[in-house]
Design a protein around this motif. Structure first.
Motif, PDB file in Angstrom:
ATOM      1  N   ILE A 118       4.751 -15.969 -15.456  1.00 42.75           N
ATOM      2  CA  ILE A 118       4.768 -15.501 -14.068  1.00 42.75           C
ATOM      3  C   ILE A 118       4.108 -14.131 -14.036  1.00 42.75           C
ATOM      4  CG2 ILE A 118       6.790 -16.798 -13.280  1.00 42.75           C
ATOM      5  CD1 ILE A 118       8.453 -14.259 -13.680  1.00 42.75           C
ATOM      6  N   ASN A 119       3.729 -13.696 -12.854  1.00 39.51           N
ATOM      7  CA  ASN A 119       3.130 -12.375 -12.694  1.00 39.51           C
ATOM      8  C   ASN A 119       4.131 -11.282 -13.045  1.00 39.51           C
ATOM      9  OD1 ASN A 119       0.721 -13.438 -11.687  1.00 39.51           O
ATOM     10  ND2 ASN A 119       1.537 -13.493  -9.608  1.00 39.51           N
ATOM     11  N   ASN A 120       3.622 -10.195 -13.605  1.00 31.25           N
ATOM     12  CA  ASN A 120       4.484  -9.066 -13.946  1.00 31.25           C
ATOM     13  C   ASN A 120       5.273  -8.559 -12.747  1.00 31.25           C
ATOM     14  OD1 ASN A 120       4.001  -8.988 -16.683  1.00 31.25           O
ATOM     15  ND2 ASN A 120       2.325  -7.525 -16.508  1.00 31.25           N
ATOM     16  N   LYS A 121       4.688  -8.616 -11.562  1.00 31.44           N
ATOM     17  CA  LYS A 121       5.384  -8.121 -10.369  1.00 31.44           C
ATOM     18  C   LYS A 121       6.596  -8.981 -10.024  1.00 31.44           C
ATOM     19  CE  LYS A 121       2.454 -10.471  -6.976  1.00 31.44           C
ATOM     20  NZ  LYS A 121       3.367 -11.234  -6.170  1.00 31.44           N
ATOM     21  N   ASP A 122       6.669 -10.196 -10.542  1.00 29.56           N
ATOM     22  CA  ASP A 122       7.793 -11.092 -10.266  1.00 29.56           C
ATOM     23  C   ASP A 122       8.833 -11.134 -11.392  1.00 29.56           C
ATOM     24  OD1 ASP A 122       6.759 -11.823  -7.786  1.00 29.56           O
ATOM     25  OD2 ASP A 122       5.599 -13.481  -8.645  1.00 29.56           O
ATOM     26  N   LEU A 123       8.632 -10.350 -12.444  1.00 27.43           N
ATOM     27  CA  LEU A 123       9.557 -10.378 -13.583  1.00 27.43           C
ATOM     28  C   LEU A 123      10.995 -10.051 -13.203  1.00 27.43           C
ATOM     29  CD1 LEU A 123       7.618  -8.733 -16.543  1.00 27.43           C
ATOM     30  CD2 LEU A 123       8.303 -11.122 -16.306  1.00 27.43           C
ATOM     31  N   TYR A 124      11.177  -9.219 -12.203  1.00 29.57           N
ATOM     32  CA  TYR A 124      12.524  -8.754 -11.845  1.00 29.57           C
ATOM     33  C   TYR A 124      12.911  -9.174 -10.429  1.00 29.57           C
ATOM     34  CZ  TYR A 124      11.177  -6.102 -15.903  1.00 29.57           C
ATOM     35  OH  TYR A 124      10.721  -5.755 -17.152  1.00 29.57           O
ATOM     36  N   LYS A 125      12.256 -10.202  -9.918  1.00 30.66           N
ATOM     37  CA  LYS A 125      12.522 -10.688  -8.567  1.00 30.66           C
ATOM     38  C   LYS A 125      13.777 -11.555  -8.572  1.00 30.66           C
ATOM     39  CE  LYS A 125      10.314 -13.069  -4.748  1.00 30.66           C
ATOM     40  NZ  LYS A 125       9.076 -13.680  -4.280  1.00 30.66           N
ATOM     41  N   VAL A 126      14.738 -11.163  -7.743  1.00 29.48           N
ATOM     42  CA  VAL A 126      16.010 -11.880  -7.661  1.00 29.48           C
ATOM     43  C   VAL A 126      15.960 -12.887  -6.523  1.00 29.48           C
ATOM     44  CG1 VAL A 126      18.503 -11.648  -7.281  1.00 29.48           C
ATOM     45  CG2 VAL A 126      17.260  -9.869  -8.548  1.00 29.48           C
ATOM     46  N   PHE A 127      16.382 -14.105  -6.811  1.00 31.61           N
ATOM     47  CA  PHE A 127      16.538 -15.135  -5.790  1.00 31.61           C
ATOM     48  C   PHE A 127      17.802 -15.913  -6.102  1.00 31.61           C
ATOM     49  CE2 PHE A 127      15.930 -19.465  -4.222  1.00 31.61           C
ATOM     50  CZ  PHE A 127      15.724 -19.197  -2.867  1.00 31.61           C
ATOM     51  N   ASP A 128      18.685 -15.998  -5.136  1.00 30.01           N
ATOM     52  CA  ASP A 128      19.925 -16.762  -5.285  1.00 30.01           C
ATOM     53  C   ASP A 128      20.735 -16.280  -6.498  1.00 30.01           C
ATOM     54  OD1 ASP A 128      21.754 -18.638  -4.403  1.00 30.01           O
ATOM     55  OD2 ASP A 128      20.785 -20.323  -5.421  1.00 30.01           O
ATOM     56  N   ASP A 129      20.879 -14.972  -6.625  1.00 29.72           N
ATOM     57  CA  ASP A 129      21.652 -14.329  -7.700  1.00 29.72           C
ATOM     58  C   ASP A 129      21.089 -14.592  -9.098  1.00 29.72           C
ATOM     59  OD1 ASP A 129      23.438 -13.263  -5.832  1.00 29.72           O
ATOM     60  OD2 ASP A 129      24.831 -14.940  -6.019  1.00 29.72           O
ATOM     61  N   GLN A 130      19.805 -14.928  -9.179  1.00 28.51           N
ATOM     62  CA  GLN A 130      19.198 -15.205 -10.474  1.00 28.51           C
ATOM     63  C   GLN A 130      17.792 -14.617 -10.556  1.00 28.51           C
ATOM     64  OE1 GLN A 130      19.224 -19.509 -10.701  1.00 28.51           O
ATOM     65  NE2 GLN A 130      21.214 -19.503 -11.714  1.00 28.51           N
ATOM     66  N   ILE A 131      17.389 -14.362 -11.779  1.00 29.32           N
ATOM     67  CA  ILE A 131      16.001 -14.062 -12.096  1.00 29.32           C
ATOM     68  C   ILE A 131      15.562 -15.157 -13.061  1.00 29.32           C
ATOM     69  CG2 ILE A 131      14.407 -12.441 -13.202  1.00 29.32           C
ATOM     70  CD1 ILE A 131      16.387 -10.201 -12.396  1.00 29.32           C
ATOM     71  N   ILE A 132      14.436 -15.767 -12.777  1.00 28.29           N
ATOM     72  CA  ILE A 132      13.955 -16.901 -13.572  1.00 28.29           C
ATOM     73  C   ILE A 132      12.667 -16.516 -14.286  1.00 28.29           C
ATOM     74  CG2 ILE A 132      13.170 -19.305 -13.488  1.00 28.29           C
ATOM     75  CD1 ILE A 132      16.084 -19.009 -12.639  1.00 28.29           C
ATOM     76  N   TRP A 133      12.645 -16.745 -15.590  1.00 32.07           N
ATOM     77  CA  TRP A 133      11.425 -16.547 -16.378  1.00 32.07           C
ATOM     78  C   TRP A 133      11.015 -17.878 -17.004  1.00 32.07           C
ATOM     79  CZ3 TRP A 133      12.239 -11.651 -19.934  1.00 32.07           C
ATOM     80  CH2 TRP A 133      12.243 -10.495 -19.137  1.00 32.07           C
ATOM     81  N   PRO A 134      10.005 -18.559 -16.477  1.00 31.61           N
ATOM     82  CA  PRO A 134       9.464 -19.714 -17.190  1.00 31.61           C
ATOM     83  C   PRO A 134       8.654 -19.195 -18.387  1.00 31.61           C
ATOM     84  CG  PRO A 134       8.280 -19.338 -15.131  1.00 31.61           C
ATOM     85  CD  PRO A 134       9.347 -18.307 -15.210  1.00 31.61           C
ATOM     86  N   ILE A 135       8.873 -19.795 -19.541  1.00 30.46           N
ATOM     87  CA  ILE A 135       8.168 -19.346 -20.749  1.00 30.46           C
ATOM     88  C   ILE A 135       7.481 -20.527 -21.423  1.00 30.46           C
ATOM     89  CG2 ILE A 135       9.684 -17.352 -21.097  1.00 30.46           C
ATOM     90  CD1 ILE A 135      11.118 -18.928 -23.315  1.00 30.46           C
ATOM     91  N   ARG A 136       6.415 -20.213 -22.161  1.00 23.52           N
ATOM     92  CA  ARG A 136       5.637 -21.237 -22.875  1.00 23.52           C
ATOM     93  C   ARG A 136       5.395 -20.743 -24.293  1.00 23.52           C
ATOM     94  NH1 ARG A 136       1.080 -22.197 -19.605  1.00 23.52           N
ATOM     95  NH2 ARG A 136       2.318 -23.815 -18.650  1.00 23.52           N
ATOM     96  N   TYR A 137       5.579 -21.644 -25.246  1.00 21.14           N
ATOM     97  CA  TYR A 137       5.320 -21.293 -26.642  1.00 21.14           C
ATOM     98  C   TYR A 137       3.819 -21.239 -26.880  1.00 21.14           C
ATOM     99  CZ  TYR A 137       6.042 -20.869 -31.628  1.00 21.14           C
ATOM    100  OH  TYR A 137       6.038 -20.409 -32.914  1.00 21.14           O
ATOM    101  N   VAL A 138       3.413 -20.480 -27.888  1.00 19.20           N
ATOM    102  CA  VAL A 138       2.012 -20.184 -28.168  1.00 19.20           C
ATOM    103  C   VAL A 138       1.124 -21.424 -28.224  1.00 19.20           C
ATOM    104  CG1 VAL A 138       2.231 -20.116 -30.685  1.00 19.20           C
ATOM    105  CG2 VAL A 138       0.512 -18.722 -29.562  1.00 19.20           C
ATOM    106  N   ASN A 139       1.615 -22.509 -28.760  1.00 21.96           N
ATOM    107  CA  ASN A 139       0.782 -23.710 -28.854  1.00 21.96           C
ATOM    108  C   ASN A 139       0.779 -24.523 -27.561  1.00 21.96           C
ATOM    109  OD1 ASN A 139       3.255 -25.023 -28.816  1.00 21.96           O
ATOM    110  ND2 ASN A 139       3.163 -25.711 -30.931  1.00 21.96           N
TER     111      ASN A 139
END
Length: 109
Positions: free
Chosen positions: A22-43
């Motif tokens: 996700i964009n850096n500006k959205d790293l700390y965006k709260v929605f519905d009492d949560q912050i979500i970080w989708p992550i992907r492994y290097v491969n």
């Protein structure tokens, strides 16, 4: 101090070969009492979601990062509770999370 702990988690993920997609500006965006970080492994073969849960003292809705209570890997039971940044408990939490995220990669074959 919450941002500092989240930065530590971000660095730990990156050091282990994960990218937050996700964009850096959205790293700390709260929605519905949560912050979500989708992550992907290097491969690119493994995708996960890190969920940061905020909890307000009286159960009210919150968007304050100071109310960050724990984080977890979506679909996994373990919860990693936020502790004081300079505490041994926080270092143990980071270590446990590092082991968990590494085991997910190791078991994805």
């Amino acid at each position: 101090m919450t941002l500092a702990r989240m930065s530590q988690i971000k660095c730990l993920l990156e050091d282990a070969g994960w990218s937050i997609i996700i964009n850096n500006k959205d790293l700390y965006k709260v929605f519905d009492d949560q912050i979500i970080w989708p992550i992907r492994y290097v491969n690119g073969e493994k995708n996960l979601t890190i969920v940061f849960q905020l909890v307000e003292d009286f159960g009210n809705r919150t968007e304050s990062l100071a109310d960050l209570f724990f984080f977890k890997i979506d679909g996994h039971e373990e919860e990693f509770v936020f502790r004081k940044i300079k505490s041994d408990q926080w270092q143990e939490t980071l270590s446990q999370f590092d082991k968990k995220i590494s085991s997910i990669v190791a078991n994805s074959d």
